[in-house]
Design an enzyme around this catalytic site. Structure first.
Site, PDB file in Angstrom:
ATOM      1  N   GLU A 257     -28.423  22.604  26.195  1.00 51.65           N
ATOM      2  CA  GLU A 257     -27.729  22.139  24.982  1.00 51.65           C
ATOM      3  C   GLU A 257     -28.640  21.082  24.408  1.00 51.65           C
ATOM      4  O   GLU A 257     -28.813  20.023  24.995  1.00 51.65           O
ATOM      5  CB  GLU A 257     -26.384  21.506  25.351  1.00 51.65           C
ATOM      6  CG  GLU A 257     -25.433  22.411  26.078  1.00 51.65           C
ATOM      7  CD  GLU A 257     -24.987  23.569  25.220  1.00 51.65           C
ATOM      8  OE1 GLU A 257     -25.056  23.460  23.986  1.00 51.65           O
ATOM      9  OE2 GLU A 257     -24.610  24.597  25.785  1.00 51.65           O
ATOM     10  N   CYS A 296     -24.246  15.131  19.295  1.00 48.96           N
ATOM     11  CA  CYS A 296     -25.078  16.325  19.121  1.00 48.96           C
ATOM     12  C   CYS A 296     -24.514  17.214  18.024  1.00 48.96           C
ATOM     13  O   CYS A 296     -25.227  18.005  17.429  1.00 48.96           O
ATOM     14  CB  CYS A 296     -25.145  17.085  20.433  1.00 48.96           C
ATOM     15  SG  CYS A 296     -23.522  17.439  21.103  1.00 48.96           S
TER      16      CYS A 296
HETATM   17  P1  NAP Z   1     -33.633  13.331  26.566  1.00 44.55           P
HETATM   18  O1  NAP Z   1     -34.545  12.215  26.411  1.00 44.55           O
HETATM   19  O2  NAP Z   1     -34.164  14.690  26.412  1.00 44.55           O
HETATM   20  O3  NAP Z   1     -32.940  13.153  27.977  1.00 44.55           O
HETATM   21  C1  NAP Z   1     -31.977  14.025  28.426  1.00 44.55           C
HETATM   22  C2  NAP Z   1     -31.870  13.973  29.922  1.00 44.55           C
HETATM   23  O4  NAP Z   1     -33.060  14.505  30.496  1.00 44.55           O
HETATM   24  C3  NAP Z   1     -31.747  12.555  30.476  1.00 44.55           C
HETATM   25  O5  NAP Z   1     -30.854  12.573  31.568  1.00 44.55           O
HETATM   26  C4  NAP Z   1     -33.143  12.261  30.944  1.00 44.55           C
HETATM   27  O6  NAP Z   1     -33.186  11.301  31.958  1.00 44.55           O
HETATM   28  C5  NAP Z   1     -33.537  13.610  31.473  1.00 44.55           C
HETATM   29  N1  NAP Z   1     -34.975  13.795  31.642  1.00 44.55           N
HETATM   30  C6  NAP Z   1     -35.975  13.369  30.862  1.00 44.55           C
HETATM   31  N2  NAP Z   1     -37.154  13.763  31.376  1.00 44.55           N
HETATM   32  C7  NAP Z   1     -36.885  14.427  32.509  1.00 44.55           C
HETATM   33  C8  NAP Z   1     -37.683  15.060  33.503  1.00 44.55           C
HETATM   34  N3  NAP Z   1     -39.003  15.086  33.415  1.00 44.55           N
HETATM   35  N4  NAP Z   1     -37.074  15.649  34.550  1.00 44.55           N
HETATM   36  C9  NAP Z   1     -35.739  15.641  34.649  1.00 44.55           C
HETATM   37  N5  NAP Z   1     -34.933  15.049  33.751  1.00 44.55           N
HETATM   38  C10 NAP Z   1     -35.494  14.448  32.684  1.00 44.55           C
HETATM   39  O7  NAP Z   1     -32.425  13.244  25.544  1.00 44.55           O
HETATM   40  P2  NAP Z   1     -31.528  11.983  25.225  1.00 44.55           P
HETATM   41  O8  NAP Z   1     -32.359  11.066  24.423  1.00 44.55           O
HETATM   42  O9  NAP Z   1     -30.853  11.474  26.439  1.00 44.55           O
HETATM   43  O10 NAP Z   1     -30.410  12.638  24.339  1.00 44.55           O
HETATM   44  C11 NAP Z   1     -30.492  12.725  22.954  1.00 44.55           C
HETATM   45  C12 NAP Z   1     -30.672  14.147  22.539  1.00 44.55           C
HETATM   46  O11 NAP Z   1     -29.717  14.966  23.187  1.00 44.55           O
HETATM   47  C13 NAP Z   1     -30.448  14.365  21.074  1.00 44.55           C
HETATM   48  O12 NAP Z   1     -31.498  15.120  20.577  1.00 44.55           O
HETATM   49  C14 NAP Z   1     -29.156  15.130  21.004  1.00 44.55           C
HETATM   50  O13 NAP Z   1     -29.063  16.009  19.919  1.00 44.55           O
HETATM   51  C15 NAP Z   1     -29.134  15.865  22.280  1.00 44.55           C
HETATM   52  N6  NAP Z   1     -27.782  16.124  22.707  1.00 44.55           N
HETATM   53  C16 NAP Z   1     -27.352  17.389  22.727  1.00 44.55           C
HETATM   54  C17 NAP Z   1     -26.077  17.670  23.134  1.00 44.55           C
HETATM   55  C18 NAP Z   1     -25.557  19.065  23.168  1.00 44.55           C
HETATM   56  O14 NAP Z   1     -24.497  19.302  23.732  1.00 44.55           O
HETATM   57  N7  NAP Z   1     -26.243  20.022  22.602  1.00 44.55           N
HETATM   58  C19 NAP Z   1     -25.224  16.645  23.537  1.00 44.55           C
HETATM   59  C20 NAP Z   1     -25.701  15.354  23.502  1.00 44.55           C
HETATM   60  C21 NAP Z   1     -26.986  15.106  23.097  1.00 44.55           C
HETATM   61  P3  NAP Z   1     -33.633   9.787  31.650  1.00 44.55           P
HETATM   62  O15 NAP Z   1     -32.641   9.240  30.721  1.00 44.55           O
HETATM   63  O16 NAP Z   1     -33.604   9.143  32.983  1.00 44.55           O
HETATM   64  O17 NAP Z   1     -34.987   9.869  31.039  1.00 44.55           O
END
Ligand code: NAP
Length: 675
Positions: A257, A296
């Site tokens: 997602e 999101c």
């Molecule tokens: P993100 O930076 O991609 O992080 C998402 C998750 O991935 C976090 O738990 C992060 O952990 C983890 N992560 C990052 N690098 C990783 C790796 N190498 N290995 C394993 N896990 C890793 O996204 P975000 O900034 O938290 O969220 C914002 C984005 O999410 C926005 O673009 C939004 O649109 C999207 N979103 C989508 C939905 C949906 O349902 N479609 C819902 C909410 C948000 P760390 O925080 O520890 O880095």
């Protein structure tokens, strides 16, 4: 407030942060509120889930797990206040936290209740109908589903630390699969507090859930085809993780997602002055400001008929003007802060990119009022509304997600144009259309449905009952194609299937009945005393059968039934008219008369374990019954489902036959039987 250590929970033990920890800061004033990090033995965690959590969960039925989920929801519900308090420091107002915390708990309740209604009180899920694979009926097929034997790794985004965790845990636990939860670091102290409550509740078996505070280390490199990764976050992280050679090589299920340029369309019929226009303005404003736009599903692109662009900007600006920004603890504040200073920087950078294709018509990040907090120290931004003259020529507006209170108004010529522009988002979680015209709605579905996981239609009729463009509901699919990640979460029991394997089973009717714990056509039956209505829920077994009758149907019976009920349809009352009908040889018995006679034959009248007739399913009248025909009925226990401690539902397969052994009616009768 002292610094909160965000602990991991591995192998059923809490593990404190250690080594070179990262400091997590308050969104309100930049103070350090928590620390996170440390090393975990990921191989041991995965083994613990597979070897302890999985067997514990699989020993339970779907209903056992659903009851545990309900108890868990109640447990969390009683302790919500502590979570609201922690949530303020993420920048969330109380209403924002309610979306997160109450929304997450509500998802558990819904999953529990739907699972008990839609899944059997068993360990095997029966998917669809029995397939006849041979002429003689001795070789049949059935699809079933059983829990995967691995672990679900849940990687969550920062914006909804509680809902994001619970909406994934609910279907996973119903399926019977253990989970390792990895929350986003930025708001992990809230997720940890909720997870701690889950552990303290003692409602889940050992090893069913574990929690990683910090990095997932080499966990993903250890997964197999029995495991699932369910990811929520940015498109870039999703792309990197799904390219992991292990995930590709082992065909590990990967549900994503990710970000989404969601659109809202003001219908061609929804001019200013209509209820639809007012609802649209209200909804866009809500989506821009709730959770400071960090949803999101938030509306990023606003499509309006060209003639209504100015009115839209004016009405939206008037509402945005009144939106008090500031310390989320302050009750007057309607929009809190972004989750972190890093997010603030990111949103301002993305807004700068949008400004190359659109003009900012509301909100100046260098000049805005912040109540009860220091704008310089917290992650505050104002809502920013842009307007673009040339949405066809724009590229960035359809591609760059500013994950904050930022949205752009774009004019369209006609509905086809609006839908074409919405599709430029290349796949989104949700699009809304504000219209009172069903032809507009149908065109939107036919033209643009394939580009959106959810289409939300609002108008004067849906009014206050509508749940909101931005609210994913446990009953409905959440996810979207293309840019939105190609994943699908929730959607009721559809979401549970992500954690189960569907298997086609083929064999004799007795083999299929034995596997599924339900009687199927052609399987052995048992006929013996006493009458099955004298047996309790526990004493009845699938296949237990009663034959009753015969009863001859006379013309007098038909006429009596017609007069008594008032059903004088010609097929029962007029010989010539009935005979002229292609289905009937002449006057025939009412279908409901056949059902009533069937009940008259099989019912055992004295008070006993049968508490109530609960209804019929799948009723078919297969052959006409003429005066003089003699009927018999067969009643076979098909399936049993526990409902409460005191009673359960028994589904009986019922066949009514004539004197030639031909089946004239088939149905499933439901009774409630005492335990
Ligand atoms: P993100 O930076 O991609 O992080 C998402 C998750 O991935 C976090 O738990 C992060 O952990 C983890 N992560 C990052 N690098 C990783 C790796 N190498 N290995 C394993 N896990 C890793 O996204 P975000 O900034 O938290 O969220 C914002 C984005 O999410 C926005 O673009 C939004 O649109 C999207 N979103 C989508 C939905 C949906 O349902 N479609 C819902 C909410 C948000 P760390 O925080 O520890 O880095």
């Amino acid at each position: 407030m002292s610094i909160i250590p965000v602990n991991s929970f591995a192998l059923d033990r809490w593990v404190a942060p250690s080594g070179d920890t990262a400091k997590l800061r308050s969104a309100i004033d930049g103070r350090v509120v928590a620390e996170i990090g440390g090393r975990l033995d990921f191989a041991a965690m995965a083994d613990h889930a597979r070897n302890t959590g999985g067997p514990g969960l699989r020993a339970m039925t779907f209903h056992d797990r659903a009851f545990a989920l309900k108890a868990l929801a109640q447990y969390l519900n009683d302790r919500r206040d502590a979570l609201y308090e922690l949530s303020y420091e993420t920048g969330a107002t109380k209403p924002d936290s309610m979306i997160d915390i109450d929304g997450g708990i509500g998802t558990l309740f819904v999953y529990s209740s739907k699972a008990r209604r839609e899944l059997p009180d068993d360990q095997v899920f029966v998917d669809g109908a029995l397939e006849q694979l041979s002429r003689g009926g001795n070789f049949v097929g059935q699809h079933v589903a059983t829990p995967l034997r691995g672990v679900a790794v849940h990687i969550n985004a920062f914006n909804f630390p509680v809902w994001g965790m619970l909406e994934k845990l609910a279907p996973t636990l119903i399926a019977g699969v253990p989970a390792i939860v990895k929350p986003a670091s930025a708001t992990a102290w809230v997720a940890e507090a909720c997870f701690r409550m889950i552990v303290e509740s003692g409602l889940l078996p050992e090893g069913a859930v574990q929690f990683i505070a910090g990095s997932t280390g080499d966990l993903l490199d250890r997964l197999t085809g029995q495991d699932v990764v369910s990811f929520t976050g940015s498109a870039s992280t999703a792309g990197m993780l799904r390219a992991n050679p292990r995930i590709i090589g082992q065909s590990v299920r990967f549900i994503a997602e990710q970000d989404s340029l969601n659109a809202s369309i003001l219908g061609p019929d929804a001019a200013p002055g209509t209820a639809e226009f007012d609802a649209f303005i209200k909804e866009v404003h809500r989506e821009m400001t709730a959770k400071a736009g960090q949803k999101c599903t938030a509306i990023r692109r606003i499509f309006v008929p060209g003639a209504h662009r100015d009115a839209t900007i004016e009405a939206l600006s008037a509402r945005l003007e009144k939106t008090v920004i500031g310390n989320p603890r302050d009750e007057n504040v309607r929009m809190g802060a972004l989750a972190s200073l890093a997010q603030r920087e990111d949103v301002l950078e993305k807004a700068g990119i949008l400004a190359t294709e659109a003009r900012r018509v509301f909100g100046d990040p260098d000049a805005f009022q912040v109540e009860g907090a220091d704008a310089g120290r917290g992650a505050f931004v104002p809502p920013m509304l842009f307007s673009c003259d040339d949405p066809d020529g724009a590229e960035k507006l359809h591609a760059v997600e500013a994950f904050g209170p930022v949205s752009t108004v774009m004019p369209y010529r006609d509905l086809g144009h609006a839908l074409a522009l919405a599709k430029r988002g290349a796949g989104s979680l949700v699009a809304s259309v504000f219209t009172h015209d069903p032809t507009v709605a149908r065109q939107a579905v036919l033209d643009a449905g394939a580009f959106h996981g959810r289409l939300y239609f609002a108008n004067r009729d849906t009014g206050k009952e509508a749940t909101g463009h931005g609210s994913p509901l446990p009953h409905m699919v959440h996810g979207g194609p293309g840019r939105a990640g190609g994943g699908e979460e929730m959607g009721g029991m559809r979401g549970v299937m992500h954690y189960m394997q569907r298997t086609a089973i083929q064999g004799s009717p007795d083999i299929i009945a034995g596997i599924t714990n339900r009687h199927v056509a052609g399987a052995s039956t048992v006929e013996k005393e006493p009458h099955p209505f004298r047996l309790t829920f526990g004493e009845l077994t699938p296949g237990r059968t009663l034959w009753a009758g015969p009863r001859t149907v006379s013309l007098a019976d038909i006429e009596h039934f017609a007069e008594f009920t008032g059903d004088n349809f010609y097929a029962h009352m007029d010989e010539d008219a009935a005979a002229a009908n292609p289905f009937f040889p002449g006057r025939v018995a009412h279908g409901y008369l056949i059902l009533s006679f069937a009940a008259g034959m099989f019912v055992e009248p004295a008070p006993g374990p049968v508490l109530a007739n609960y209804g019929l399913d799948n009723l078919r009248f297969m052959k006409p019954v003429s005066p003089g025909d003699s009927l018999k009925v067969r009643l076979t226990v098909k399936q049993k489902t526990r409902r409460k401690d005191e009673y359960g539902e028994v589904r009986w397969d019922v066949g009514v036959y004539n004197q030639d052994g031909e089946q004239v009616a088939a149905y499933e009768l439901l009774t409630m039987n005492a335990m």
